[in-house]
Scaffold this motif. Structure first.
Motif, PDB file in Angstrom:
ATOM      1  N   LEU A 161      -3.678   0.199   6.915  1.00  8.44           N
ATOM      2  CA  LEU A 161      -3.629  -1.064   8.363  1.00  8.44           C
ATOM      3  C   LEU A 161      -3.937  -1.874   8.256  1.00  8.44           C
ATOM      4  N   ALA A 162      -5.334  -1.870   8.176  1.00  4.67           N
ATOM      5  CA  ALA A 162      -6.934  -2.713   8.440  1.00  4.67           C
ATOM      6  C   ALA A 162      -6.105  -4.434   7.436  1.00  4.67           C
ATOM      7  N   TYR A 163      -5.899  -3.866   5.945  1.00  2.00           N
ATOM      8  CA  TYR A 163      -5.155  -5.168   5.568  1.00  2.00           C
ATOM      9  C   TYR A 163      -4.013  -5.720   5.315  1.00  2.00           C
ATOM     10  N   TRP A 164      -3.585  -4.843   6.277  1.00  2.00           N
ATOM     11  CA  TRP A 164      -2.097  -5.106   6.567  1.00  2.00           C
ATOM     12  C   TRP A 164      -2.511  -6.456   7.872  1.00  2.00           C
ATOM     13  N   ARG A 165      -3.330  -6.287   9.004  1.00  2.00           N
ATOM     14  CA  ARG A 165      -3.523  -6.471   9.863  1.00  2.00           C
ATOM     15  C   ARG A 165      -4.268  -8.133  10.181  1.00  2.00           C
ATOM     16  N   LEU A 166      -5.150  -7.545   8.394  1.00  2.00           N
ATOM     17  CA  LEU A 166      -5.839  -9.312   7.653  1.00  2.00           C
ATOM     18  C   LEU A 166      -4.893 -10.450   7.734  1.00  2.00           C
ATOM     19  N   LEU A 167      -3.127  -9.476   7.088  1.00  2.00           N
ATOM     20  CA  LEU A 167      -2.333 -10.376   6.557  1.00  2.00           C
ATOM     21  C   LEU A 167      -1.610 -10.791   7.420  1.00  2.00           C
ATOM     22  N   GLY A 168      -1.514 -10.393   8.680  1.00  2.18           N
ATOM     23  CA  GLY A 168      -0.979 -10.836  10.336  1.00  2.18           C
ATOM     24  C   GLY A 168       0.573 -10.428   9.864  1.00  2.18           C
ATOM     25  N   ILE A 169       0.438  -8.999   9.506  1.00  2.18           N
ATOM     26  CA  ILE A 169       1.420  -7.730   9.342  1.00  2.18           C
ATOM     27  C   ILE A 169       1.446  -6.940  10.411  1.00  2.18           C
ATOM     28  N   PRO A 170       2.421  -6.480  11.346  1.00  5.97           N
ATOM     29  CA  PRO A 170       3.300  -5.031  11.505  1.00  5.97           C
ATOM     30  C   PRO A 170       2.365  -4.098  11.095  1.00  5.97           C
ATOM     31  N   GLY A 171       1.520  -3.252  11.708  1.00  5.33           N
ATOM     32  CA  GLY A 171       1.432  -2.392  11.352  1.00  5.33           C
ATOM     33  C   GLY A 171       2.252  -0.539  11.462  1.00  5.33           C
ATOM     34  N   ASN A 172       2.625  -0.883  12.761  1.00 10.10           N
ATOM     35  CA  ASN A 172       3.065   0.266  14.237  1.00 10.10           C
ATOM     36  C   ASN A 172       4.424   0.184  13.116  1.00 10.10           C
ATOM     37  N   LEU A 173       5.311   1.307  13.307  1.00  9.11           N
ATOM     38  CA  LEU A 173       6.477   2.092  13.183  1.00  9.11           C
ATOM     39  C   LEU A 173       7.006   1.963  14.313  1.00  9.11           C
ATOM     40  N   PRO A 174       8.170   1.159  15.583  1.00  8.73           N
ATOM     41  CA  PRO A 174       8.040   1.499  16.501  1.00  8.73           C
ATOM     42  C   PRO A 174       9.287   2.880  16.636  1.00  8.73           C
ATOM     43  N   ALA A 175       9.924   3.360  15.928  1.00  9.83           N
ATOM     44  CA  ALA A 175      10.965   4.242  15.795  1.00  9.83           C
ATOM     45  C   ALA A 175      10.103   5.485  15.989  1.00  9.83           C
ATOM     46  N   VAL A 176       8.567   5.310  14.973  1.00 11.95           N
ATOM     47  CA  VAL A 176       7.875   6.707  15.138  1.00 11.95           C
ATOM     48  C   VAL A 176       7.408   7.044  16.548  1.00 11.95           C
ATOM     49  N   THR A 177       6.600   5.659  17.023  1.00 10.15           N
ATOM     50  CA  THR A 177       5.886   5.595  18.217  1.00 10.15           C
ATOM     51  C   THR A 177       6.672   5.061  19.574  1.00 10.15           C
ATOM     52  N   ALA A 182       7.105   2.698  20.572  1.00 12.93           N
ATOM     53  CA  ALA A 182       6.803   0.732  21.054  1.00 12.93           C
ATOM     54  C   ALA A 182       8.187   0.149  21.073  1.00 12.93           C
ATOM     55  N   SER A 183       8.232  -0.739  22.190  1.00 12.28           N
ATOM     56  CA  SER A 183       9.377  -1.444  22.303  1.00 12.28           C
ATOM     57  C   SER A 183       9.406  -2.655  21.041  1.00 12.28           C
ATOM     58  N   ARG A 184       8.367  -2.958  20.233  1.00 13.82           N
ATOM     59  CA  ARG A 184       8.508  -3.930  18.487  1.00 13.82           C
ATOM     60  C   ARG A 184       7.331  -3.817  18.127  1.00 13.82           C
ATOM     61  N   SER A 185       7.380  -4.208  17.067  1.00 15.29           N
ATOM     62  CA  SER A 185       6.570  -4.103  15.859  1.00 15.29           C
ATOM     63  C   SER A 185       4.964  -4.541  16.833  1.00 15.29           C
ATOM     64  N   VAL A 186       4.319  -4.581  16.339  1.00 18.68           N
ATOM     65  CA  VAL A 186       2.791  -5.170  16.528  1.00 18.68           C
ATOM     66  C   VAL A 186       1.728  -5.423  15.042  1.00 18.68           C
TER      67      VAL A 186
END
Length: 385
Positions: free
Chosen positions: A351-367, A369-373
Motif C-alpha cells: 500500500l505504501a508502494y502504491w501511494r508513492l506511485l500515485g495508485i489508489p489503495g482502497n476498494l470502495p466495494a469493501v470499505t 467509500a464513495s470513490r477510490s483514493v
C-alpha cells in the motif's frame, strides 16, 4: 524493484510485525517478494499502556503525545532491525497501532467514521532517515468509508485463483475476511471484504483475566480444548447486532473488548461454566461468527478457506473451523506462498508502494467509500544540514 518495509501492530497489541519486501510493477503486473520478516514485542509497560487506552482509560493530551512518540520509537526500531544493511529500504509503510476505531454512522451528528493509529510517520521518518507512509485509513474514512479492511486490495494480487473461490480469513485481534471469486490476480472486482467479529483479542483478554495475569494467550488453544463449548450461549451471543449487519462493516475493541468480556463472564457464571468451558465457548464464538458471516454475506460458499494471523496457530480454533466448514478445506496462506504471520505487514508495504506511485489503495466495494483514493500521508526524512 523497490525495497519497502511494512510495519503493523494489530488489535492484540502484542508487538510489531515487520517485513522487508521487494516490490515491482504497478497493479496488473505487481511483483512481491518478502525478503525477511520478524515480530518485535513491545516492552511490557508500553503494551500495558496501549491496552489501557484501548480499554477506554482517559489520557491528557500530553500523555497521548508521549504514547504516540513511544510507539513511533518502537516502530522505528523495528524498521531499523529488519533492514538489510547491504541495501537499505527506500520506503516504509507503517500502519501504526490502532487505539480507537469508530465506523461511520449515517444517523449520527457526525456521520463520518474515525480511526486513530498512533506511531506518527514523521517521527519514524526522522528516526530512520527513510520516507514513511502512514495514516492509511484517513482518506478512505474522509470518502465516507469504514477505513477497514484495507488488505483485500493486496489479497486480490497475491492470492486470487483462476478457478477457485477463496476466502482469506485473518484471525488477528479482530477477524476479517477477503472474499476472492475466481479470476486473474490483481482484478479488484468483485472482491469483497469485511470484519467478521472477535478474533484473538477477546480470547486473550479472557486468558489474562482467568490466569490472574500469568498468561497473555492460550498457546495452541490447549486450555480451551480442555473445556466444552456452551452452544446455547454461543447462539445467544451471535444475536449481537454486529453479526447481522451487512457489509461494509468494521469493528474493534470498542465493541468486542473488556466491556463485552464482562458481559460474557456474567453469562458464563449464570451457567456455571468452568474457566476451560468459558474459553472453549469464546473460541466457538470466534469460529461460529466466521461461519455465520460466510453464510450470510459471501455470495457462494468458498472452495477453500485460507487462514492467516496469530489465530491460525490456535489448533483448537482451527479444529472448530474445520468442523463448521467441512468438507471445505481449511489451509493457511503460508501454504499458498504468502507468510500468514506477516501478510498484513507485507500488505502495508505494498500500500505504501502504491501511494508513492500515485495508485489508489482502497476498494470502495469493501470499505463503502464513495470513490477510490490514495491512502496514506507521506513523511520525508529530514534533509541533512
Amino acid at each position: 524493484m523497490t525495497r519497502v518495509i511494512g510495519l503493523i501492530s494489530g488489535t492484540s497489541a502484542d508487538g510489531i510485525d515487520a517485513a522487508l519486501v521487494e516490490i515491482g510493477g504497478g497493479t496488473a503486473d505487481l511483483r512481491v517478494e518478502c525478503l525477511r520478516a520478524a515480530t518485535y514485542p513491545y516492552p511490557p509497560e508500553l503494551r500495558s499502556r496501549i491496552l489501557a487506552v484501548c480499554g477506554g482509560e482517559p489520557l491528557s493530551v500530553a500523555e497521548l503525545v508521549a504514547l504516540d512518540d513511544a510507539i513511533a520509537r518502537e516502530f522505528a526500531r523495528a524498521a531499523l532491525a529488519i533492514q538489510d544493511p547491504t541495501r537499505p529500504a527506500e520506503a516504509i509503510g507503517s500502519h501504526g497501532q490502532t487505539v480507537y476505531h469508530r465506523p461511520p454512522d449515517s444517523g449520527a451528528e457526525m456521520p463520518l467514521g474515525c480511526s486513530v493509529q498512533l506511531g506518527r510517520g514523521e517521527a519514524i521518518a526522522y528516526q530512520t532517515g527513510i520516507p514513511t507512509v502512514s495514516n492509511f485509513r484517513a482518506a478512505d474514512l474522509a470518502a465516507g468509508g469504514e477505513g477497514a479492511p484495507l488488505v483485500p486490495a493486496v489479497d486480490a494480487h497475491l492470492l486470487r485463483h483462476p478457478a477457485e473461490y477463496r476466502c482469506i480469513q485473518n484471525l488477528g485481534g479482530i477477524g476479517n475476511v477477503t472474499a476472492l471469486p475466481p479470476g486473474k490476480r490483481g482484478e479488484s472486482e468483485p472482491v469483497r471484504g469485511w470484519d467478521t467479529g472477535p478474533g484473538n483479542a477477546l480470547l486473550d483478554l479472557a486468558v489474562e483475566y482467568l490466569s490472574g495475569g500469568q498468561q497473555t494467550y492460550d498457546r495452541d488453544g490447549a486450555w480451551a480444548a480442555a473445556g466444552t463449548p456452551d452452544t446455547e450461549l454461543v447462539e445467544r451471543w451471535l444475536k449481537h447486532p454486529f453479526f447481522r449487519t451487512p457489509p461494509p462493516k468494521s469493528t474493534g475493541r470498542e465493541v468486542f473488548g473488556p466491556d463485552y468480556l464482562r458481559e460474557c463472564l456474567q453469562d458464563a457464571e449464570s451457567r456455571h461454566l468452568t474457566p476451560a468451558d468459558l474459553l472453549a465457548t469464546l473460541t466457538e464464538l470466534t469460529a461460529a461468527s466466521v461461519a455465520d458471516s460466510y453464510r450470510r454475506f459471501v455470495p457462494r460458499q468458498p472452495d477453500r478457506v485460507l487462514l492467516c494471523g496469530g489465530g491460525s496457530h490456535n489448533r483448537y480454533l482451527r479444529s472448530r473451523l474445520e468442523r463448521l466448514f467441512a468438507p471445505i478445506p481449511i489451509q493457511t496462506t503460508t501454504e499458498m506462498g504468502v507468510d500468514g504471520d506477516f501478510k498484513e505487514a507485507i500488505a502495508f508495504a505494498v500500500l505504501a508502494y502504491w501511494r508513492l506511485l500515485g495508485i489508489p489503495g482502497n476498494l470502495p466495494a469493501v470499505t463503502g467509500a464513495s470513490r477510490s483514493v490514495l491512502l496514506g500521508n507521506i513523511s520525508p526524512p529530514p534533509r541533512p544540514a
